[in-house]
Scaffold this motif. Structure first.
Motif, PDB file in Angstrom:
ATOM      1  N   SER A 161      -9.538   4.872 -12.107  1.00  0.00           N
ATOM      2  CA  SER A 161     -10.196   5.835 -12.986  1.00  0.00           C
ATOM      3  C   SER A 161     -10.397   5.261 -14.371  1.00  0.00           C
ATOM      4  O   SER A 161      -9.518   4.584 -14.926  1.00  0.00           O
ATOM      5  CB  SER A 161      -9.370   7.123 -13.082  1.00  0.00           C
ATOM      6  N   ASP A 162     -11.574   5.546 -14.934  1.00  0.00           N
ATOM      7  CA  ASP A 162     -11.817   5.227 -16.338  1.00  0.00           C
ATOM      8  C   ASP A 162     -10.977   6.162 -17.195  1.00  0.00           C
ATOM      9  O   ASP A 162     -10.695   7.301 -16.803  1.00  0.00           O
ATOM     10  CB  ASP A 162     -13.312   5.405 -16.646  1.00  0.00           C
ATOM     11  N   GLN A 163     -10.550   5.695 -18.354  1.00  0.00           N
ATOM     12  CA  GLN A 163      -9.744   6.518 -19.236  1.00  0.00           C
ATOM     13  C   GLN A 163     -10.599   7.457 -20.082  1.00  0.00           C
ATOM     14  O   GLN A 163     -10.366   8.654 -20.135  1.00  0.00           O
ATOM     15  CB  GLN A 163      -8.881   5.634 -20.153  1.00  0.00           C
ATOM     16  N   ARG A 164     -11.631   6.929 -20.721  1.00  0.00           N
ATOM     17  CA  ARG A 164     -12.424   7.741 -21.644  1.00  0.00           C
ATOM     18  C   ARG A 164     -13.583   8.385 -20.884  1.00  0.00           C
ATOM     19  O   ARG A 164     -14.608   7.765 -20.629  1.00  0.00           O
ATOM     20  CB  ARG A 164     -12.960   6.892 -22.799  1.00  0.00           C
ATOM     21  N   MET A 165     -13.396   9.639 -20.517  1.00  0.00           N
ATOM     22  CA  MET A 165     -14.436  10.406 -19.834  1.00  0.00           C
ATOM     23  C   MET A 165     -14.528  11.781 -20.476  1.00  0.00           C
ATOM     24  O   MET A 165     -13.535  12.307 -20.982  1.00  0.00           O
ATOM     25  CB  MET A 165     -14.102  10.560 -18.336  1.00  0.00           C
ATOM     26  N   PRO A 166     -15.707  12.382 -20.487  1.00  0.00           N
ATOM     27  CA  PRO A 166     -15.845  13.739 -21.050  1.00  0.00           C
ATOM     28  C   PRO A 166     -15.104  14.760 -20.195  1.00  0.00           C
ATOM     29  O   PRO A 166     -14.868  14.545 -19.010  1.00  0.00           O
ATOM     30  CB  PRO A 166     -17.364  13.980 -21.015  1.00  0.00           C
ATOM     31  N   GLU A 167     -14.699  15.835 -20.790  1.00  0.00           N
ATOM     32  CA  GLU A 167     -14.017  16.957 -20.156  1.00  0.00           C
ATOM     33  C   GLU A 167     -12.557  16.656 -19.822  1.00  0.00           C
ATOM     34  O   GLU A 167     -11.688  17.492 -20.029  1.00  0.00           O
ATOM     35  CB  GLU A 167     -14.745  17.410 -18.876  1.00  0.00           C
ATOM     36  N   MET A 168     -12.278  15.477 -19.289  1.00  0.00           N
ATOM     37  CA  MET A 168     -10.916  15.171 -18.865  1.00  0.00           C
ATOM     38  C   MET A 168     -10.666  13.669 -18.947  1.00  0.00           C
ATOM     39  O   MET A 168     -11.399  12.874 -18.360  1.00  0.00           O
ATOM     40  CB  MET A 168     -10.701  15.649 -17.420  1.00  0.00           C
ATOM     41  N   LYS A 169      -9.643  13.275 -19.689  1.00  0.00           N
ATOM     42  CA  LYS A 169      -9.307  11.847 -19.775  1.00  0.00           C
ATOM     43  C   LYS A 169      -8.749  11.361 -18.439  1.00  0.00           C
ATOM     44  O   LYS A 169      -8.241  12.139 -17.633  1.00  0.00           O
ATOM     45  CB  LYS A 169      -8.289  11.610 -20.891  1.00  0.00           C
ATOM     46  N   GLY A 170      -8.825  10.055 -18.253  1.00  0.00           N
ATOM     47  CA  GLY A 170      -8.346   9.474 -17.014  1.00  0.00           C
ATOM     48  C   GLY A 170      -6.882   9.760 -16.752  1.00  0.00           C
ATOM     49  O   GLY A 170      -6.492  10.081 -15.624  1.00  0.00           O
ATOM     50  N   THR A 171      -6.059   9.647 -17.794  1.00  0.00           N
ATOM     51  CA  THR A 171      -4.621   9.886 -17.609  1.00  0.00           C
ATOM     52  C   THR A 171      -4.345  11.336 -17.230  1.00  0.00           C
ATOM     53  O   THR A 171      -3.453  11.623 -16.425  1.00  0.00           O
ATOM     54  CB  THR A 171      -3.847   9.525 -18.889  1.00  0.00           C
ATOM     55  N   GLU A 172      -5.110  12.258 -17.781  1.00  0.00           N
ATOM     56  CA  GLU A 172      -4.937  13.666 -17.418  1.00  0.00           C
ATOM     57  C   GLU A 172      -5.340  13.897 -15.972  1.00  0.00           C
ATOM     58  O   GLU A 172      -4.638  14.591 -15.215  1.00  0.00           O
ATOM     59  CB  GLU A 172      -5.778  14.557 -18.332  1.00  0.00           C
ATOM     60  N   PHE A 173      -6.469  13.318 -15.576  1.00  0.00           N
ATOM     61  CA  PHE A 173      -6.912  13.449 -14.188  1.00  0.00           C
ATOM     62  C   PHE A 173      -5.877  12.884 -13.232  1.00  0.00           C
ATOM     63  O   PHE A 173      -5.501  13.528 -12.238  1.00  0.00           O
ATOM     64  CB  PHE A 173      -8.257  12.738 -14.001  1.00  0.00           C
ATOM     65  N   LEU A 174      -5.382  11.688 -13.517  1.00  0.00           N
ATOM     66  CA  LEU A 174      -4.418  11.056 -12.624  1.00  0.00           C
ATOM     67  C   LEU A 174      -3.133  11.871 -12.525  1.00  0.00           C
ATOM     68  O   LEU A 174      -2.539  11.980 -11.449  1.00  0.00           O
ATOM     69  CB  LEU A 174      -4.127   9.632 -13.084  1.00  0.00           C
ATOM     70  N   SER A 175      -2.706  12.445 -13.643  1.00  0.00           N
ATOM     71  CA  SER A 175      -1.471  13.240 -13.625  1.00  0.00           C
ATOM     72  C   SER A 175      -1.619  14.452 -12.713  1.00  0.00           C
ATOM     73  O   SER A 175      -0.649  14.902 -12.097  1.00  0.00           O
ATOM     74  CB  SER A 175      -1.102  13.683 -15.042  1.00  0.00           C
ATOM     75  N   ARG A 176      -2.829  14.975 -12.596  1.00  0.00           N
ATOM     76  CA  ARG A 176      -3.062  16.153 -11.762  1.00  0.00           C
ATOM     77  C   ARG A 176      -3.125  15.806 -10.274  1.00  0.00           C
ATOM     78  O   ARG A 176      -3.090  16.703  -9.425  1.00  0.00           O
ATOM     79  CB  ARG A 176      -4.345  16.863 -12.215  1.00  0.00           C
ATOM     80  N   THR A 177      -3.200  14.524  -9.956  1.00  0.00           N
ATOM     81  CA  THR A 177      -3.205  14.120  -8.544  1.00  0.00           C
ATOM     82  C   THR A 177      -1.797  13.872  -8.015  1.00  0.00           C
ATOM     83  O   THR A 177      -1.601  13.764  -6.797  1.00  0.00           O
ATOM     84  CB  THR A 177      -4.031  12.834  -8.336  1.00  0.00           C
ATOM     85  N   VAL A 178      -0.832  13.758  -8.908  1.00  0.00           N
ATOM     86  CA  VAL A 178       0.527  13.383  -8.493  1.00  0.00           C
ATOM     87  C   VAL A 178       1.184  14.406  -7.562  1.00  0.00           C
ATOM     88  O   VAL A 178       1.768  14.025  -6.537  1.00  0.00           O
ATOM     89  CB  VAL A 178       1.419  13.116  -9.727  1.00  0.00           C
ATOM     90  N   PRO A 179       1.144  15.720  -7.858  1.00  0.00           N
ATOM     91  CA  PRO A 179       1.853  16.673  -6.994  1.00  0.00           C
ATOM     92  C   PRO A 179       1.410  16.637  -5.530  1.00  0.00           C
ATOM     93  O   PRO A 179       2.246  16.714  -4.626  1.00  0.00           O
ATOM     94  CB  PRO A 179       1.539  18.028  -7.646  1.00  0.00           C
ATOM     95  N   ASN A 180       0.111  16.549  -5.293  1.00  0.00           N
ATOM     96  CA  ASN A 180      -0.400  16.577  -3.915  1.00  0.00           C
ATOM     97  C   ASN A 180      -0.405  15.207  -3.246  1.00  0.00           C
ATOM     98  O   ASN A 180      -0.345  15.117  -2.014  1.00  0.00           O
ATOM     99  CB  ASN A 180      -1.813  17.155  -3.881  1.00  0.00           C
ATOM    100  N   PHE A 181      -0.491  14.149  -4.047  1.00  0.00           N
ATOM    101  CA  PHE A 181      -0.601  12.800  -3.476  1.00  0.00           C
ATOM    102  C   PHE A 181       0.362  11.848  -4.192  1.00  0.00           C
ATOM    103  O   PHE A 181      -0.059  10.931  -4.908  1.00  0.00           O
ATOM    104  CB  PHE A 181      -2.051  12.293  -3.594  1.00  0.00           C
ATOM    105  N   PRO A 182       1.655  12.052  -4.010  1.00  0.00           N
ATOM    106  CA  PRO A 182       2.632  11.252  -4.760  1.00  0.00           C
ATOM    107  C   PRO A 182       2.627   9.770  -4.414  1.00  0.00           C
ATOM    108  O   PRO A 182       3.026   8.943  -5.245  1.00  0.00           O
ATOM    109  CB  PRO A 182       3.969  11.904  -4.384  1.00  0.00           C
ATOM    110  N   ASP A 183       2.191   9.404  -3.207  1.00  0.00           N
ATOM    111  CA  ASP A 183       2.234   7.998  -2.793  1.00  0.00           C
ATOM    112  C   ASP A 183       1.005   7.203  -3.232  1.00  0.00           C
ATOM    113  O   ASP A 183       1.012   5.971  -3.173  1.00  0.00           O
ATOM    114  CB  ASP A 183       2.365   7.895  -1.271  1.00  0.00           C
ATOM    115  N   THR A 184      -0.048   7.873  -3.643  1.00  0.00           N
ATOM    116  CA  THR A 184      -1.279   7.184  -4.048  1.00  0.00           C
ATOM    117  C   THR A 184      -1.023   6.279  -5.245  1.00  0.00           C
ATOM    118  O   THR A 184      -0.325   6.651  -6.190  1.00  0.00           O
ATOM    119  CB  THR A 184      -2.373   8.211  -4.391  1.00  0.00           C
TER     120      THR A 184
END
Length: 305
Positions: free
Chosen positions: A73-96
């Motif tokens: 994921s790119d870090q600088r994106m409109p609406e949602m930064k990359g780190t925020e997006f990635l953090s939201r994937t952790v609960p459902n996909f911890p092994d990714t």
């Protein structure tokens, strides 16, 4: 197609023909179309690549497609930064495995994301294609190792539960018939079978049975696979079944001192593959079932006397 599996020989056959391993899935996220296409072209030969132009779109895509091995994921994106997006994937996909692309120094965000386990690696823009490929390859290998260890733990727990169930049945059963349903359920659930049937055999004739799973009954007496399993006293596997509603059929004879006490039939609607250790578990579990049946019969005789 049928295969005889000798009881005490190394078991290496599977229930379905081996297919080529499927490509691992990865997701690339970038709001710049050129970068998104470049990432896609870089990895399409080795991965099944999914594309998203924003974190919101990527989250929707993941909800539809399920887990992926690697996310870039790119870090600088409109609406949602990359780190925020990635953090939201952790609960459902911890092994990714998560990789962030950044064209600027945002130390606080990156350090927090890496330390919390949300990011496996960060790559600065412009990236070196060879370096990025190497990082992704290591990430994919790490993902596969995590999944393998998770599966090994699940398998070990499942095997222990199966054997414990059989022992518990033997200890608590009040009759031979009362052992059948919990045994069929234990095997059906452990091996994710759509239909599991255990059929007792006394003096060469089929007697009581119990079934777990799909509605309807399997005509065990008429099955050539069952007849072969009884005659050979060895496990039998079919990938082309007599019943068109099932894609795989496995029969395990339950034997003790050369006598077939029962047959255990597992059926799946779709072709399945069982590893060597799972087939070996079936063989060992069948021996435990034989002891459970014998103990139940002995207890019944003792009570009757």
């Amino acid at each position: 197609m049928e295969y005889a599996i000798p009881e005490l020989e190394p078991i290496s056959r599977q229930l379905m023909n081996l297919d080529r391993p499927k490509k691992a899935k990865m997701l690339v996220v970038d709001d710049e179309p050129d970068n998104l296409d470049l990432l896609y072209r870089t990895f399409r030969r080795d991965f099944n690549v999914l594309k998203a132009e924003s974190g919101i779109h990527a989250l929707k895509l993941l909800s539809e497609e399920g887990e992926v091995a690697v996310i870039i994921s790119d870090q600088r994106m409109p609406e949602m930064k990359g780190t925020e997006f990635l953090s939201r994937t952790v609960p459902n996909f911890p092994d990714t495995m998560r990789i962030i692309l950044t064209g600027f120094t945002d130390v606080e965000d990156l350090v927090e994301a890496i330390n919390s386990g949300q990011v496996y690696k960060y790559i600065t823009k412009p990236w070196d294609p060879n370096e990025l490929k190497a990082v992704v390859q290591r990430a994919a290998e790490t993902y596969e190792l995590l999944k393998q260890r998770t599966e090994e733990l699940r398998r070990s727990q499942s095997q222990t539960a199966l054997l414990s169930s059989i022992v518990g049945v033997a200890q608590s059963a009040t009759s031979v018939e009362s052992t059948l349903e919990p045994i069929a359920t234990a095997f059906g659930q452990n091996f994710l079978a759509d239909l599991c049937t255990i059929q007792l055999i006394e003096n060469g004739a089929f007697t009581n049975s119990a079934t777990y799973g799909a509605s309807g009954t399997s005509d065990i007496a008429a099955s050539s696979l069952v007849k072969e399993a009884i005659a050979s006293q060895s496990m039998q596997v079919a990938t082309e079944t007599e019943d068109p509603s099932f894609g795989a059929h496995l029969v395990v004879p339950v034997t003790l001192r050369g006598e077939v006490l029962a047959v255990l039939c597992l059926q799946w609607k779709h072709p399945q593959s069982l590893r060597e250790d799972e087939l070996l578990l079936l063989h060992l579990s069948a021996q435990q079932v034989a002891l459970a049946i014998t103990c139940s019969r002995s207890a019944y005789i003792a009570v009757a006397v």
